[in-house]
Design a protein around this motif. Structure first.
Motif, PDB file in Angstrom:
ATOM      1  N   UNK A  29       0.830  -1.202   0.000  1.00 10.27           N
ATOM      2  CA  UNK A  29       0.000   0.000   0.000  1.00 10.27           C
ATOM      3  C   UNK A  29       0.866   1.255   0.000  1.00 10.27           C
ATOM      4  N   UNK A  30       1.938   1.252   0.758  1.00  9.88           N
ATOM      5  CA  UNK A  30       2.833   2.413   0.793  1.00  9.88           C
ATOM      6  C   UNK A  30       3.501   2.626  -0.562  1.00  9.88           C
ATOM      7  N   UNK A  31       3.899   1.536  -1.219  1.00  9.99           N
ATOM      8  CA  UNK A  31       4.534   1.662  -2.532  1.00  9.99           C
ATOM      9  C   UNK A  31       3.539   2.166  -3.572  1.00  9.99           C
ATOM     10  N   UNK A  32       2.306   1.704  -3.501  1.00  6.09           N
ATOM     11  CA  UNK A  32       1.296   2.140  -4.469  1.00  6.09           C
ATOM     12  C   UNK A  32       0.941   3.604  -4.269  1.00  6.09           C
ATOM     13  N   UNK A  33       0.835   4.056  -3.045  1.00  2.00           N
ATOM     14  CA  UNK A  33       0.478   5.451  -2.812  1.00  2.00           C
ATOM     15  C   UNK A  33       1.650   6.390  -3.117  1.00  2.00           C
ATOM     16  N   UNK A  34       2.877   5.895  -3.030  1.00  2.00           N
ATOM     17  CA  UNK A  34       4.037   6.730  -3.339  1.00  2.00           C
ATOM     18  C   UNK A  34       4.169   6.961  -4.840  1.00  2.00           C
ATOM     19  N   UNK A  35       3.769   5.994  -5.645  1.00  2.00           N
ATOM     20  CA  UNK A  35       3.908   6.134  -7.095  1.00  2.00           C
ATOM     21  C   UNK A  35       2.667   6.721  -7.747  1.00  2.00           C
ATOM     22  N   UNK A  36       1.588   6.881  -7.010  1.00  2.00           N
ATOM     23  CA  UNK A  36       0.349   7.414  -7.592  1.00  2.00           C
ATOM     24  C   UNK A  36       0.516   8.897  -7.893  1.00  2.00           C
ATOM     25  N   UNK A  37       0.115   9.279  -9.101  1.00  4.37           N
ATOM     26  CA  UNK A  37       0.169  10.675  -9.507  1.00  4.37           C
ATOM     27  C   UNK A  37      -1.260  11.186  -9.657  1.00  4.37           C
ATOM     28  N   UNK A  38      -1.482  12.440  -9.408  1.00  8.46           N
ATOM     29  CA  UNK A  38      -2.839  12.961  -9.604  1.00  8.46           C
ATOM     30  C   UNK A  38      -3.215  12.907 -11.084  1.00  8.46           C
ATOM     31  N   UNK A  39      -4.435  12.550 -11.342  1.00 11.26           N
ATOM     32  CA  UNK A  39      -4.896  12.437 -12.720  1.00 11.26           C
ATOM     33  C   UNK A  39      -5.062  13.821 -13.343  1.00 11.26           C
ATOM     34  N   UNK A  40      -4.831  13.883 -14.637  1.00 12.67           N
ATOM     35  CA  UNK A  40      -5.004  15.136 -15.353  1.00 12.67           C
ATOM     36  C   UNK A  40      -6.493  15.407 -15.528  1.00 12.67           C
ATOM     37  N   UNK A  41      -6.914  16.600 -15.194  1.00  6.99           N
ATOM     38  CA  UNK A  41      -8.320  16.946 -15.312  1.00  6.99           C
ATOM     39  C   UNK A  41      -8.656  17.214 -16.769  1.00  6.99           C
ATOM     40  N   UNK A  42      -9.735  16.620 -17.226  1.00  6.43           N
ATOM     41  CA  UNK A  42     -10.208  16.816 -18.576  1.00  6.43           C
ATOM     42  C   UNK A  42     -11.299  17.876 -18.542  1.00  6.43           C
ATOM     43  N   UNK A  43     -10.998  19.055 -19.043  1.00  9.36           N
ATOM     44  CA  UNK A  43     -11.938  20.161 -18.999  1.00  9.36           C
ATOM     45  C   UNK A  43     -12.663  20.357 -20.327  1.00  9.36           C
ATOM     46  N   UNK A  44     -12.680  19.320 -21.161  1.00  5.99           N
ATOM     47  CA  UNK A  44     -13.329  19.434 -22.456  1.00  5.99           C
ATOM     48  C   UNK A  44     -14.826  19.605 -22.276  1.00  5.99           C
ATOM     49  N   UNK A  45     -15.408  20.532 -23.011  1.00  3.42           N
ATOM     50  CA  UNK A  45     -16.844  20.721 -22.990  1.00  3.42           C
ATOM     51  C   UNK A  45     -17.361  21.624 -21.895  1.00  3.42           C
ATOM     52  N   UNK A  46     -16.499  22.236 -21.137  1.00  4.06           N
ATOM     53  CA  UNK A  46     -16.964  23.151 -20.102  1.00  4.06           C
ATOM     54  C   UNK A  46     -17.496  24.410 -20.765  1.00  4.06           C
TER      55      UNK A  46
END
Length: 67
Positions: A29-46
């Motif tokens: 769990x620690x390894x998975x949370x360390x490598x997790x990156x925030x997802x890019x927000x898709x603002x298409x269609x706003x």
């Protein structure tokens, strides 16, 4: 004492086996949370990104001639 992260539903593991399994799961769990990156927000269609926010234009076809 902390709440258990999992329960054993079958078998009779020893305390050492449960401690080893807990250590492995905590490390994964620690390894998975360390490598997790925030997802890019898709603002298409706003609405703010549209060029022409007035979609409905009743006068757009006022000069059309029908035969």
């Amino acid at each position: 004492m902390t709440a258990p992260t999992f329960t054993v539903v079958k078998g009779n593991p020893t305390d050492d086996e449960i401690a080893a399994l807990t250590a492995v799961l905590a490390e994964l769990q620690a390894a998975a949370s360390a490598t997790a990156e925030p997802a890019e927000r898709n603002l298409w269609g706003r609405p703010s990104s549209l060029r022409h926010p007035d979609v409905f234009n009743p006068g757009a076809f006022a000069n059309v001639t029908y035969f």
